[in-house]
Design an enzyme around this catalytic site. Structure first.
Site, PDB file in Angstrom:
ATOM      1  N   HIS A 146      -7.517  -2.293  -0.407  1.00  0.00           N
ATOM      2  CA  HIS A 146      -6.208  -1.998   0.177  1.00  0.00           C
ATOM      3  C   HIS A 146      -6.035  -0.490   0.402  1.00  0.00           C
ATOM      4  O   HIS A 146      -5.339   0.182  -0.357  1.00  0.00           O
ATOM      5  CB  HIS A 146      -5.127  -2.543  -0.761  1.00  0.00           C
ATOM      6  CG  HIS A 146      -3.719  -2.362  -0.295  1.00  0.00           C
ATOM      7  ND1 HIS A 146      -3.381  -2.061   1.017  1.00  0.00           N
ATOM      8  CD2 HIS A 146      -2.539  -2.429  -0.977  1.00  0.00           C
ATOM      9  CE1 HIS A 146      -2.059  -1.964   1.113  1.00  0.00           C
ATOM     10  NE2 HIS A 146      -1.537  -2.170  -0.081  1.00  0.00           N
ATOM     11  N   CYS A 190       2.556   0.788   2.869  1.00  0.00           N
ATOM     12  CA  CYS A 190       1.535  -0.235   3.138  1.00  0.00           C
ATOM     13  C   CYS A 190       1.671  -0.882   4.513  1.00  0.00           C
ATOM     14  O   CYS A 190       0.735  -1.512   4.995  1.00  0.00           O
ATOM     15  CB  CYS A 190       1.582  -1.318   2.065  1.00  0.00           C
ATOM     16  SG  CYS A 190       1.496  -0.676   0.399  1.00  0.00           S
ATOM     17  N   CYS A 213       3.736  -6.625   2.200  1.00  0.00           N
ATOM     18  CA  CYS A 213       4.863  -6.053   1.468  1.00  0.00           C
ATOM     19  C   CYS A 213       4.705  -4.536   1.473  1.00  0.00           C
ATOM     20  O   CYS A 213       3.606  -4.011   1.665  1.00  0.00           O
ATOM     21  CB  CYS A 213       4.932  -6.600   0.048  1.00  0.00           C
ATOM     22  SG  CYS A 213       3.459  -6.321  -0.955  1.00  0.00           S
TER      23      CYS A 213
END
Length: 393
Positions: free
Chosen positions: A349, A88, A378
């Protein structure tokens, strides 16, 4: 030390899983932005020293998706490119690598960002290379395993959010309320045209008729309420609190920007948006990966020689409501300064792109009153990355 600036920061709309971008490869989304940035700035493509793009789900796309995006985006063969995978954090890590290459004097201009098409991630048949003797075989979902599974504990990222919810005593209602607030902020921003300056429309050719032009994020939902979200079943544990409604989505999209030395920007008359002040990365127990931004933010602030109170706006990736609430509690963040246009729970996302996406959204909020911003994400496996920027003066 060389001052590193950011210019021409853009993103595509974010598509939902199986939505408008399901047939558009990640590298085409990236190429769209590269082409737009070159056109917008009038930059000679051969002036670009390197292209660095985050992309997590690379299987089946072909060698080095960043290189594909660069070439399809109109850059000459002489401009090198490489692809980054820090899950991510990939998009923001790409920008950090660009920053480092400029500080060391290796590069002057880098195109950096992230891209992802989770809808196109393939199914894998492991151990099939040399055939099967007998019996049933199963497929592995590369999106789930390579993008959303904690390899150390062999469970979904959602369980790490459940772990934080238990550790911090975060209720289902708190998570659902957080998710509703994210959606409401995103709806308001979308209706007011607050994303328009950062979004580059994507034209999708059709077999018949005119192309479809995607101009808005597909995941933003009106009429979401705590009551409606409360009806959703837990997604990861029978008695859990994390649901599809209070977690980020599975999405497709890209984000990109020019990372330059200040001297080169002046030489080429390119107006920077911001100065990169510093980065921070941090690691924690993978089972509570979502709390890692706390350490990354603290390191980024220290390296930027700033205090938390100096920050005017925060763009923190909303992987899960429980994770976001835990970080907010630890850092004691002022809610009115955090994700003021909504976050990933509403917007989406696309994992390899999100690190660049949150920074693009932050950069378009900087003005005479909002001068300093911080972004963080994160990262699956127990990590996080953060960056601090200031409006260019």
């Amino acid at each position: 030390m060389t001052r590193v600036v950011l210019a021409a920061a853009y993103r595509t709309p974010i598509g939902v899983f199986g939505g408008a971008f399901k047939d558009v490869p990640a590298y085409d989304l990236g190429a769209t932005l590269i082409e737009h940035i070159i056109k917008e700035t009038g930059l000679n493509p051969s002036e670009i020293d390197e292209v660095i793009i985050g992309n997590v789900l690379q299987a089946g796309q072909g060698q080095n998706p960043a290189r594909i995006a660069a070439m399809k985006g109109g850059l000459p063969e002489t401009v090198p490119a490489f692809t980054v995978n820090k899950v991510c954090g990939s998009g923001l890590k790409s920008i950090q690598l660009a920053y480092q290459s400029i500080v060391t004097g290796e590069n002057d201009i880098v195109l950096a960002g992230g891209m992802e098409n989770m809808s196109q991630s393939p199914m894998l048949v492991n151990n099939s290379r040399f055939g099967f003797k007998m019996g049933h075989q199963s497929m592995v979902d590369s999106m789930v395993y390579d993008g959303l599974t904690d390899v150390f504990n062999q469970y979904h990222m959602g369980i790490t959010a459940e772990n934080l919810a238990e550790q911090y005593g975060i209720s289902r209602e708190e998570q659902d309320t957080f998710a509703v607030n994210s959606q409401q902020k995103a709806v308001r921003a979308q209706q007011n045209g607050e994303f328009d300056s950062e979004i580059v429309p994507v034209s999708i050719p059709q077999r018949k008729g005119e192309p479809i032009v995607v101009t808005k994020d597909e995941g933003v939902r009106e009429n979401v309420s705590v009551e409606k979200l409360s009806r959703l079943r837990p997604a990861f544990k029978k008695d859990g609190t994390v649901t599809a409604g209070n977690a980020s989505g599975i999405n497709d999209g890209a984000a990109m920007m020019l990372v330059m030395s200040e001297d080169k920007a002046k030489e080429l008359n390119i107006e920077p948006l911001a100065v990169l002040d510093g980065f921070g990365s941090h690691g924690v127990d993978p089972s509570i990966m979502g709390i890692a931004p706390v350490g990354a933010v603290e390191k980024a602030l220290k390296r930027s020689k700033k205090e938390l109170s100096d920050i005017d706006v925060f763009e923190l990736n909303e992987a899960f409501a429980a994770q976001s609430l835990a970080v907010d509690r630890e850092l004691k963040l002022p809610p009115e300064k955090v994700n003021v246009k909504g976050g990933a729970i509403a917007l989406g996302h696309p994992i390899g792109a999100s690190g660049a996406r949150v920074l693009v959204t932050l950069l378009h909020q900087l003005n005479d009153e909002v001068e300093t911003g911080l972004t963080s994400l994160c990262i699956g496996g127990g990590q996080a990355i953060a960056a601090v920027v200031s409006k260019y003066k």
